[in-house]
Write a protein that holds these residues in place. Structure first.
Motif, mmCIF file in Angstrom:
data_model
loop_
_atom_site.group_PDB
_atom_site.id
_atom_site.type_symbol
_atom_site.label_atom_id
_atom_site.label_comp_id
_atom_site.label_asym_id
_atom_site.label_seq_id
_atom_site.Cartn_x
_atom_site.Cartn_y
_atom_site.Cartn_z
ATOM 1 N N LYS A 29 10.068 6.341 -19.045
ATOM 2 C CA LYS A 29 10.207 6.490 -17.677
ATOM 3 C C LYS A 29 9.925 8.278 -17.578
ATOM 4 O O LYS A 29 9.648 8.664 -16.417
ATOM 5 C CB LYS A 29 11.997 6.930 -17.571
ATOM 6 C CG LYS A 29 12.135 7.291 -16.118
ATOM 7 C CD LYS A 29 13.904 7.037 -16.318
ATOM 8 C CE LYS A 29 14.215 7.058 -14.615
ATOM 9 N NZ LYS A 29 15.395 7.398 -14.596
ATOM 10 N N LEU A 84 0.231 4.719 -20.732
ATOM 11 C CA LEU A 84 0.519 5.855 -20.098
ATOM 12 C C LEU A 84 -0.451 7.124 -21.329
ATOM 13 O O LEU A 84 -0.280 7.796 -21.161
ATOM 14 C CB LEU A 84 1.886 6.317 -20.720
ATOM 15 C CG LEU A 84 2.784 4.864 -19.850
ATOM 16 C CD1 LEU A 84 4.212 5.359 -20.214
ATOM 17 C CD2 LEU A 84 2.452 5.931 -18.374
ATOM 18 N N VAL A 135 2.046 -0.660 -22.638
ATOM 19 C CA VAL A 135 2.591 0.827 -21.479
ATOM 20 C C VAL A 135 1.633 1.563 -22.676
ATOM 21 O O VAL A 135 1.914 2.701 -21.622
ATOM 22 C CB VAL A 135 3.644 0.528 -21.921
ATOM 23 C CG1 VAL A 135 4.259 1.513 -21.247
ATOM 24 C CG2 VAL A 135 4.473 -1.400 -20.986
ATOM 25 N N ARG A 167 2.916 11.185 -14.645
ATOM 26 C CA ARG A 167 1.939 10.862 -14.549
ATOM 27 C C ARG A 167 1.981 10.591 -13.076
ATOM 28 O O ARG A 167 0.913 10.409 -12.230
ATOM 29 C CB ARG A 167 1.280 9.630 -15.471
ATOM 30 C CG ARG A 167 0.624 9.763 -16.896
ATOM 31 C CD ARG A 167 1.411 9.156 -17.300
ATOM 32 N NE ARG A 167 0.355 9.351 -18.639
ATOM 33 C CZ ARG A 167 0.879 10.263 -19.610
ATOM 34 N NH1 ARG A 167 1.612 10.685 -19.270
ATOM 35 N NH2 ARG A 167 0.335 11.003 -20.757
ATOM 36 N N LEU A 188 3.867 1.542 -12.718
ATOM 37 C CA LEU A 188 3.951 1.548 -14.346
ATOM 38 C C LEU A 188 4.068 -0.644 -14.736
ATOM 39 O O LEU A 188 2.589 -0.840 -15.499
ATOM 40 C CB LEU A 188 4.695 2.126 -15.066
ATOM 41 C CG LEU A 188 4.610 1.458 -16.528
ATOM 42 C CD1 LEU A 188 3.410 1.592 -16.735
ATOM 43 C CD2 LEU A 188 5.539 2.530 -17.166
ATOM 44 N N ALA A 238 5.720 8.407 -17.228
ATOM 45 C CA ALA A 238 4.929 7.265 -15.990
ATOM 46 C C ALA A 238 5.739 8.224 -14.635
ATOM 47 O O ALA A 238 4.553 9.161 -14.135
ATOM 48 C CB ALA A 238 6.459 6.346 -15.819
ATOM 49 N N LYS A 239 6.611 9.735 -14.911
ATOM 50 C CA LYS A 239 7.232 10.268 -14.242
ATOM 51 C C LYS A 239 6.103 11.599 -13.579
ATOM 52 O O LYS A 239 5.381 12.144 -13.083
ATOM 53 C CB LYS A 239 8.971 10.568 -14.089
ATOM 54 C CG LYS A 239 8.942 12.097 -13.321
ATOM 55 C CD LYS A 239 10.286 12.349 -13.573
ATOM 56 C CE LYS A 239 10.736 13.328 -12.864
ATOM 57 N NZ LYS A 239 11.954 14.224 -12.590
ATOM 58 N N LEU A 266 8.673 3.336 -12.621
ATOM 59 C CA LEU A 266 8.668 2.602 -13.384
ATOM 60 C C LEU A 266 7.969 1.080 -12.911
ATOM 61 O O LEU A 266 6.678 0.204 -13.253
ATOM 62 C CB LEU A 266 9.997 2.517 -13.775
ATOM 63 C CG LEU A 266 9.918 3.341 -14.853
ATOM 64 C CD1 LEU A 266 11.680 3.116 -15.127
ATOM 65 C CD2 LEU A 266 9.606 3.459 -16.024
#
Length: 118
Positions: free
Chosen positions: A8, A52, A48, A14, A21, A11-12, A18
């Motif tokens: 999480k 990322l 994942v 970048r 993603l 992802a945030k 979610l």
């Protein structure tokens, strides 16, 4: 910090949700949320981590250093590239990269020319 929290956070960092993603890695959002309580399969975890741009070990908490440290401007470029190439195959990404390289060369020349005028 647990696996789900690391995913999480990355992802945030970048600028993606979610949900985004999950879509870009061919997973369901429920699958990602399931990582709060259970360990995903190795192939899902690798997808994942690759997306990322961190190591599987980082996501699992075995390595606290991120795979690659970028300054904020570089990180923005990576996010922009991924947003614009998400639906492309490897060959299309390569062509996109080549076009982008040419565009950046022209932009740099224009920047230098404008700088000399000042």
């Amino acid at each position: 910090m647990e696996l789900f929290d690391r995913v999480k956070e990355q992802a945030k960092k970048r600028g993606i949700t979610l949900q985004t993603l999950a879509e870009r890695t061919d997973l369901s959002i429920n699958s990602l949320y399931g990582w709060k309580n259970s360990m995903p399969s190795a192939d899902k975890l690798k997808k994942v981590a690759d997306y990322l741009d961190v190591s599987v070990d980082y996501l699992m908490g075995r390595d606290t250093s991120e795979m690659q440290k970028l300054d904020p401007e570089e990180d923005k470029l990576v996010v922009m590239f991924r947003k614009n190439t998400a639906d492309m195959d490897d060959e299309e990404k390569q062509e996109f990269n080549e076009s982008l390289d040419k565009l950046m060369s022209v932009a740099k020349d224009l920047f230098e020319r404008d700088k000399k005028k000042k």
